[in-house]
Design an enzyme around this catalytic site. Structure first.
Site, mmCIF file in Angstrom:
data_model
loop_
_atom_site.group_PDB
_atom_site.id
_atom_site.type_symbol
_atom_site.label_atom_id
_atom_site.label_comp_id
_atom_site.label_asym_id
_atom_site.label_seq_id
_atom_site.Cartn_x
_atom_site.Cartn_y
_atom_site.Cartn_z
ATOM 1 N N GLY A 196 12.999 -0.841 -8.777
ATOM 2 C CA GLY A 196 12.435 -0.674 -7.341
ATOM 3 C C GLY A 196 13.237 0.127 -6.486
ATOM 4 O O GLY A 196 13.390 -0.262 -5.336
ATOM 5 N N SER A 252 12.766 3.235 -5.098
ATOM 6 C CA SER A 252 12.205 4.342 -4.258
ATOM 7 C C SER A 252 11.920 4.208 -2.904
ATOM 8 O O SER A 252 11.895 5.431 -2.275
ATOM 9 C CB SER A 252 10.982 4.671 -5.116
ATOM 10 O OG SER A 252 9.924 3.536 -4.906
ATOM 11 N N TYR A 304 14.154 -1.791 0.484
ATOM 12 C CA TYR A 304 15.560 -2.342 0.028
ATOM 13 C C TYR A 304 16.232 -1.728 -1.093
ATOM 14 O O TYR A 304 17.386 -1.606 -1.317
ATOM 15 C CB TYR A 304 15.560 -3.980 -0.165
ATOM 16 C CG TYR A 304 16.004 -4.625 1.303
ATOM 17 C CD1 TYR A 304 16.674 -4.303 2.108
ATOM 18 C CD2 TYR A 304 14.723 -5.254 1.943
ATOM 19 C CE1 TYR A 304 17.066 -4.811 3.146
ATOM 20 C CE2 TYR A 304 14.881 -5.845 3.289
ATOM 21 C CZ TYR A 304 16.044 -5.737 3.788
ATOM 22 O OH TYR A 304 16.176 -6.328 4.956
ATOM 23 N N ALA A 363 8.622 -5.027 -5.508
ATOM 24 C CA ALA A 363 7.759 -5.619 -4.801
ATOM 25 C C ALA A 363 6.234 -5.034 -5.106
ATOM 26 O O ALA A 363 6.048 -3.752 -5.045
ATOM 27 C CB ALA A 363 7.624 -5.486 -3.454
ATOM 28 N N TYR A 388 13.509 -13.687 0.939
ATOM 29 C CA TYR A 388 13.509 -13.960 2.421
ATOM 30 C C TYR A 388 13.360 -15.473 2.756
ATOM 31 O O TYR A 388 12.664 -16.079 2.102
ATOM 32 C CB TYR A 388 12.529 -12.907 3.014
ATOM 33 C CG TYR A 388 12.140 -13.084 4.597
ATOM 34 C CD1 TYR A 388 13.186 -12.528 5.267
ATOM 35 C CD2 TYR A 388 11.152 -13.684 5.296
ATOM 36 C CE1 TYR A 388 13.120 -12.601 6.746
ATOM 37 C CE2 TYR A 388 11.024 -13.893 6.584
ATOM 38 C CZ TYR A 388 12.145 -13.298 7.437
ATOM 39 O OH TYR A 388 11.943 -13.400 8.688
ATOM 40 N N TYR A 437 5.090 -17.842 4.469
ATOM 41 C CA TYR A 437 6.057 -17.157 3.736
ATOM 42 C C TYR A 437 6.873 -18.261 3.067
ATOM 43 O O TYR A 437 6.657 -18.451 1.669
ATOM 44 C CB TYR A 437 7.212 -16.208 4.697
ATOM 45 C CG TYR A 437 7.876 -15.541 3.522
ATOM 46 C CD1 TYR A 437 7.444 -14.226 3.463
ATOM 47 C CD2 TYR A 437 9.029 -15.763 2.785
ATOM 48 C CE1 TYR A 437 7.690 -13.209 2.550
ATOM 49 C CE2 TYR A 437 9.532 -14.712 1.927
ATOM 50 C CZ TYR A 437 8.870 -13.732 1.596
ATOM 51 O OH TYR A 437 9.352 -12.714 0.858
ATOM 52 N N LYS A 445 9.815 -16.929 -4.748
ATOM 53 C CA LYS A 445 10.999 -16.853 -4.307
ATOM 54 C C LYS A 445 11.939 -18.095 -5.007
ATOM 55 O O LYS A 445 13.209 -18.147 -5.115
ATOM 56 C CB LYS A 445 11.365 -16.745 -2.941
ATOM 57 C CG LYS A 445 10.675 -15.416 -2.429
ATOM 58 C CD LYS A 445 11.481 -14.043 -3.103
ATOM 59 C CE LYS A 445 10.924 -12.928 -2.440
ATOM 60 N NZ LYS A 445 11.283 -11.625 -3.343
ATOM 61 N N VAL A 450 10.456 -3.791 8.527
ATOM 62 C CA VAL A 450 9.235 -3.069 8.298
ATOM 63 C C VAL A 450 9.401 -2.428 6.870
ATOM 64 O O VAL A 450 10.146 -1.458 7.061
ATOM 65 C CB VAL A 450 8.927 -2.030 9.405
ATOM 66 C CG1 VAL A 450 7.413 -1.208 8.785
ATOM 67 C CG2 VAL A 450 8.815 -2.715 10.688
ATOM 68 N N THR A 451 8.772 -2.682 5.940
ATOM 69 C CA THR A 451 8.520 -1.792 4.567
ATOM 70 C C THR A 451 7.161 -1.886 4.251
ATOM 71 O O THR A 451 6.273 -2.582 4.856
ATOM 72 C CB THR A 451 9.524 -2.388 3.721
ATOM 73 O OG1 THR A 451 8.863 -3.811 3.273
ATOM 74 C CG2 THR A 451 10.882 -2.527 3.785
HETATM 75 P P1 NAD Z 1 8.964 -1.779 -0.958
HETATM 76 O O1 NAD Z 1 7.487 -1.985 -0.974
HETATM 77 O O2 NAD Z 1 9.574 -0.869 0.101
HETATM 78 O O3 NAD Z 1 9.610 -1.362 -2.443
HETATM 79 C C1 NAD Z 1 9.137 -1.739 -3.571
HETATM 80 C C2 NAD Z 1 9.647 -1.114 -4.787
HETATM 81 O O4 NAD Z 1 9.265 -1.593 -6.003
HETATM 82 C C3 NAD Z 1 9.326 0.447 -4.765
HETATM 83 O O5 NAD Z 1 10.250 1.210 -5.169
HETATM 84 C C4 NAD Z 1 8.184 0.598 -5.917
HETATM 85 O O6 NAD Z 1 7.933 1.834 -6.564
HETATM 86 C C5 NAD Z 1 8.573 -0.378 -6.674
HETATM 87 N N1 NAD Z 1 7.554 -1.140 -7.716
HETATM 88 C C6 NAD Z 1 6.382 -1.921 -7.345
HETATM 89 N N2 NAD Z 1 5.968 -2.265 -8.471
HETATM 90 C C7 NAD Z 1 6.441 -1.468 -9.470
HETATM 91 C C8 NAD Z 1 6.270 -1.272 -10.850
HETATM 92 N N3 NAD Z 1 5.213 -2.150 -11.493
HETATM 93 N N4 NAD Z 1 7.129 -0.874 -11.802
HETATM 94 C C9 NAD Z 1 8.056 -0.236 -11.105
HETATM 95 N N5 NAD Z 1 8.473 -0.247 -9.881
HETATM 96 C C10 NAD Z 1 7.429 -0.842 -8.863
HETATM 97 O O7 NAD Z 1 9.543 -3.406 -0.840
HETATM 98 P P2 NAD Z 1 10.711 -4.010 -0.077
HETATM 99 O O8 NAD Z 1 10.390 -4.798 1.068
HETATM 100 O O9 NAD Z 1 12.026 -3.258 -0.052
HETATM 101 O O10 NAD Z 1 11.052 -5.416 -1.171
HETATM 102 C C11 NAD Z 1 11.771 -5.389 -2.250
HETATM 103 C C12 NAD Z 1 12.401 -6.685 -2.418
HETATM 104 O O11 NAD Z 1 13.198 -7.182 -0.974
HETATM 105 C C13 NAD Z 1 11.237 -7.798 -2.511
HETATM 106 O O12 NAD Z 1 11.781 -8.796 -3.515
HETATM 107 C C14 NAD Z 1 11.141 -8.342 -1.124
HETATM 108 O O13 NAD Z 1 10.878 -9.700 -1.371
HETATM 109 C C15 NAD Z 1 12.455 -8.392 -0.761
HETATM 110 N N6 NAD Z 1 12.810 -8.593 0.887
HETATM 111 C C16 NAD Z 1 11.874 -8.010 1.485
HETATM 112 C C17 NAD Z 1 12.289 -8.223 3.109
HETATM 113 C C18 NAD Z 1 11.431 -7.266 3.990
HETATM 114 O O14 NAD Z 1 11.283 -7.707 5.097
HETATM 115 N N7 NAD Z 1 10.848 -6.354 3.778
HETATM 116 C C19 NAD Z 1 13.029 -9.136 3.469
HETATM 117 C C20 NAD Z 1 13.906 -9.868 2.579
HETATM 118 C C21 NAD Z 1 13.461 -9.408 1.144
#
Ligand code: NAD
Length: 397
Positions: free
Chosen positions: A48, A50, A53, A140, A225, A235, A244, A274-275
């Site tokens: 994940g 690209s 996080y 995600a 989270y 959440y 989670k 923000v993502t």
């Molecule tokens: P994001 O949408 O920015 O990134 C998701 C990544 O997963 C991307 O690289 C995407 O290409 C990859 N992906 C999705 N499906 C895929 C698949 N089938 N095969 C290969 N790659 C795949 O998301 P994010 O917000 O960075 O979330 C990442 C983690 O961090 C999650 O577990 C999320 O719950 C956790 N998180 C996010 C936040 C927040 O506020 N954004 C806070 C705490 C924890």
């Protein structure tokens, strides 16, 4: 083509290659400015990698401790008249910068939930790195195909037990209204756990372990989270929160499995940011807008890159993980600081469409969102004709 943002609800269907490159460059600069991470990871797999996080983790490892990195993601390449997804351009920029810095970087675009991608990645580790000493799991996704049964699981963002009504932000218009979300039904909870829980993390670690590509002392980390009570029904206590919990159970199981290698599995609880993933969650964008305003005024605001740099530099790699009572790393500590939460809570009660721009950081929310897709970055000529079909150096074809 000339590329401008096309926003549909909570997604932007275009992305700008030069803007994404600038966004990546800015993240690299944050890490480099903080200096070398002593004893940091050296051979890293990011699942994940690209956007969000995961991308920040890859950047922190590569540019903070000169790590060789393998990244896995699911992105759409560009065509002559259609931009790629942002993660494609981010990865191109990351690889170019890594190569310029003399760092190994290889990427895989495919379904990380599948057996075939796992096998390809393991072969690449064997071929190029021998073993890895850190595995970051940062997927995600709204759905997952079970690699054995072929069943497609779908995750939902719903409360569990009863419906939930609260304030909500229309992120395009700035209107604050009320939203009611109906509770999970049928097998919604099980389906969401199957997608966003720990099952696939466990499959990855089992496959890597069995292939002998985990180094002695290996670490693995997945992200979670928790957030404030106002968001708990959607959440922490909702379908995603159940997933989670499952992730945390898997973390404990992985700890036991990695013990013979002197390894350690972690769940890191990160800040709300923000993502692409978080903008799809109801209620959360309003909370994030209020939070940004408070944390920016306090001087404690961080983005993904500052969070991941701090996770590596101050927790995972300096013998000071500071786990909470459940064994989780908490880099959401500044978000959850009582004075921050007290202010956000007071503003949550007060906020309306009329006072929103005063109480919340709407401009910050919108600009962070656009930056995810490479828009609004300094030094980028958005009126220039831009090649949308650029490739990722390590991905052929
Ligand atoms: P994001 O949408 O920015 O990134 C998701 C990544 O997963 C991307 O690289 C995407 O290409 C990859 N992906 C999705 N499906 C895929 C698949 N089938 N095969 C290969 N790659 C795949 O998301 P994010 O917000 O960075 O979330 C990442 C983690 O961090 C999650 O577990 C999320 O719950 C956790 N998180 C996010 C936040 C927040 O506020 N954004 C806070 C705490 C924890």
């Amino acid at each position: 083509m000339i590329i401008s943002p096309k926003i549909r609800g909570f997604i932007c269907t275009t992305a700008h290659p030069e803007g994404c490159a600038q966004h990546v460059a800015e993240q690299i600069a944050v890490v480099e400015k903080r200096g070398f991470i002593e004893n940091g990871p050296k051979r890293v797999l990011v699942i994940g990698s690209s956007t969000g996080y995961g991308l920040a983790s890859r950047i922190a490892a590569a540019f903070g401790s000169k790590a060789s990195t393998i990244g896995v993601f699911f992105e759409r390449p560009g065509e002559i008249d259609r931009p790629a997804t942002a993660g494609w351009y981010n990865t191109r920029a990351f690889e170019n910068a890594a190569t310029a810095a003399g760092l190994y970087a290889r990427s895989f675009n495919g379904d990380a939930f599948s057996n075939s991608v796992k096998s390809e990645v393991i072969a690449a580790i064997k071929e190029d790195l021998g073993q890895v000493d850190l595995v970051v799991y940062s997927l995600a996704s709204p759905r997952r195909t079970d690699p054995t049964s072929g069943e497609v699981y779908k995750s939902v963002l719903k409360p569990v037990g009863s419906s939930y009504t609260n304030k909500n932000l229309n992120t395009s218009t700035g209107v604050v209204n009320e939203i009611t979300i109906e509770p999970a039904e049928g097998d919604d909870v099980e389906q969401t756990i199957a997608v966003m829980g720990g099952a696939d993390w466990a499959l990855w670690m089992d496959a890597l372990l069995e292939a002998g590509v985990l180094a002695d002392g290996v670490k693995t980390v997945a992200y979670s989270y928790i957030g404030p009570e106002v968001t708990w029904p959607i959440y922490k206590n909702g379908t995603i929160g159940r997933a989670k919990e499952d992730l945390e159970n898997i973390q404990r199981a992985l700890d036991l499995k990695l013990a013979p290698l002197h390894g350690k599995a972690w769940v890191s609880v990160n800040k709300a940011l923000v993502t692409q993933a978080s903008s799809a969650i109801p209620v959360v964008p309003l909370y994030i807008s209020l939070l940004y305003q408070v944390m920016k005024a306090e001087g404690t605001h961080e983005d993904c890159i500052e969070q991941m740099d701090r996770l590596f530099r101050e927790r995972l790699y300096n013998n000071s993980p500071q786990p909470d009572e459940h064994g989780r790393i908490r880099v959401d500590d500044w978000e959850m600081a009582p004075q921050v939460q007290a202010l956000v809570d007071a503003r949550w009660k007060e906020v309306t469409t009329e006072n929103f721009t005063e109480l919340g950081d709407f401009e910050g929310y919108q600009s962070s969102f656009l930056r995810l897709f490479g828009f609004g970055l300094r030094g980028v000529d958005y009126s220039a004709d831009t090649d949308t079909s650029v490739g990722i150096p390590s991905i052929k074809g």
